[in-house]
Write a protein that holds these residues in place. Structure first.
Motif, mmCIF file in Angstrom:
data_model
loop_
_atom_site.group_PDB
_atom_site.id
_atom_site.type_symbol
_atom_site.label_atom_id
_atom_site.label_comp_id
_atom_site.label_asym_id
_atom_site.label_seq_id
_atom_site.Cartn_x
_atom_site.Cartn_y
_atom_site.Cartn_z
ATOM 1 N N PHE A 40 0.802 -1.222 0.000
ATOM 2 C CA PHE A 40 0.000 0.000 0.000
ATOM 3 C C PHE A 40 0.839 1.278 0.000
ATOM 4 O O PHE A 40 0.332 2.354 -0.338
ATOM 5 N N VAL A 41 2.122 1.186 0.343
ATOM 6 C CA VAL A 41 2.991 2.366 0.299
ATOM 7 C C VAL A 41 3.345 2.729 -1.143
ATOM 8 O O VAL A 41 3.485 3.905 -1.475
ATOM 9 N N HIS A 42 3.450 1.729 -2.036
ATOM 10 C CA HIS A 42 3.956 1.968 -3.385
ATOM 11 C C HIS A 42 2.939 1.717 -4.501
ATOM 12 O O HIS A 42 3.095 2.237 -5.597
ATOM 13 N N PHE A 43 1.906 0.903 -4.247
ATOM 14 C CA PHE A 43 0.923 0.591 -5.286
ATOM 15 C C PHE A 43 -0.143 1.683 -5.253
ATOM 16 O O PHE A 43 -1.108 1.614 -4.495
ATOM 17 N N GLU A 44 0.005 2.657 -6.119
ATOM 18 C CA GLU A 44 -0.854 3.838 -6.093
ATOM 19 C C GLU A 44 -2.052 3.665 -7.027
ATOM 20 O O GLU A 44 -1.931 3.159 -8.137
ATOM 21 N N ASP A 45 -3.212 4.097 -6.560
ATOM 22 C CA ASP A 45 -4.419 4.135 -7.374
ATOM 23 C C ASP A 45 -4.200 5.131 -8.523
ATOM 24 O O ASP A 45 -3.761 6.256 -8.284
ATOM 25 N N PRO A 46 -4.483 4.747 -9.789
ATOM 26 C CA PRO A 46 -4.236 5.665 -10.907
ATOM 27 C C PRO A 46 -5.239 6.806 -11.000
ATOM 28 O O PRO A 46 -5.038 7.748 -11.776
ATOM 29 N N ARG A 47 -6.316 6.767 -10.244
ATOM 30 C CA ARG A 47 -7.337 7.810 -10.311
ATOM 31 C C ARG A 47 -6.898 9.079 -9.578
ATOM 32 O O ARG A 47 -6.057 9.046 -8.680
#
Length: 297
Positions: A40-47
């Motif tokens: 969750f620190v690095h996998f960012e939501d593209p929205r």
């Protein structure tokens, strides 16, 4: 079909805050998507969204660390709060790491790790591609981890580190299935005391009810360079820590999770996921439970 009027706009709430236009609403044209939970620190939501996201994580350490089979074990609990603020129609401010960690580690880690505050990580994300008709998203950005956490929690190491990333998403089956993917490069400012990594995260979900999503995700980490000074356990710390180990270059670890998300309202998400390693090499993860709640503006 969603129209341009769905793009973020100011309303009376933002005006009352006196922000003068600095807070935009979340992009409603992609409300059928859900946010990823693994790494969750690095996998960012593209929205492009404005949101608050409290997170609780229960992480268990392997009973042995690295190729030397150093005795370890125990667990760590993290209470964190992420936030994202849409500044314009495509630019957002993101804060992805903070919180308080409670240490229950054993063995070698018990001598290194203790409870305390995590570093604070923040940066910017820019939406490069936004195609409402095809359901396609692509964003890129960076964050900087400020070394201001507790030293006893193995934070505040060196001069901090940068993370450069690209993240994208695609809608399928009329919004009943989605794929997300991100790649990132984690580079410490002082590479002599922290290791350098690249990672690749993937997410696929299926909406099995208007309010219920089932999903699975995987995360691949590869260490391109180890530290010049530090321990030699042969582990580094994944998204929790950067241990500055001198024997991690060339290591690979892949983890998988399975989870469920509930969307009681358009602007709310409640999620849980169970994560476990797929590779023989586990770095510092035996398994992990993650819970999150998201409220969007």
């Amino acid at each position: 079909m969603c129209a341009d009027s769905c793009l973020p706009k100011l309303d009376s709430f933002a005006k009352k805050l006196g922000c003068g236009g600095c807070i935009q609403k979340s992009d409603r044209c992609f409300d059928d998507f859900i946010s990823p939970m693994i790494d969750f620190v690095h996998f960012e939501d593209p929205r492009n969204v404005t949101e608050l996201r409290p997170i609780f994580m229960h992480h268990r350490f392997p009973k042995q660390l690295g190729p030397g089979n150093v005795p370890a074990g125990g667990s760590l609990q993290l209470f964190a709060l992420q936030f994202r603020i849409a500044l314009t129609k495509r630019l957002s401010l993101i804060a992805v790491k903070d919180g308080y960690a409670i240490d229950s580690s054993e063995g070698a880690l018990d001598g290194l790790l203790d409870s305390g505050w995590a570093d604070v990580t923040a940066g910017l994300k820019y939406n490069l591609i936004r195609n409402v008709k095809s359901g396609t998203l692509l964003s890129a950005g960076f964050t900087y981890e400020i070394p201001m956490g507790s030293e006893q929690t193995l934070q505040a190491v060196g001069d901090g580190e940068f993370h450069f990333f690209a993240t994208g998403g695609q809608r399928f089956l009329d919004g009943n299935a989605h794929v997300l993917s991100s790649v990132g490069f984690q580079m410490p400012v002082d590479q002599s005391v922290q290791s350098t990594t690249v990672h690749w995260n993937n997410h696929i979900d299926v909406r099995c009810h208007d309010k219920v999503y089932l999903f699975t995700e995987n995360s691949w980490w590869h260490w391109t360079d180890d530290a010049d000074t530090g321990s030699a356990f042969g582990v580094s710390g994944l998204d929790l820590l950067n241990l500055g180990d001198t024997a991690v270059e060339g290591n690979d670890v892949v983890t998988q999770n399975v989870g469920l998300k509930l969307k009681p309202k358009r602007n709310m998400e409640l999620g849980m996921a169970y994560e476990f390693p797929l590779t023989d090499f586990e770095d510092i993860i035996r398994d992990r439970w993650t819970f999150d709640a998201i409220v969007r503006y």
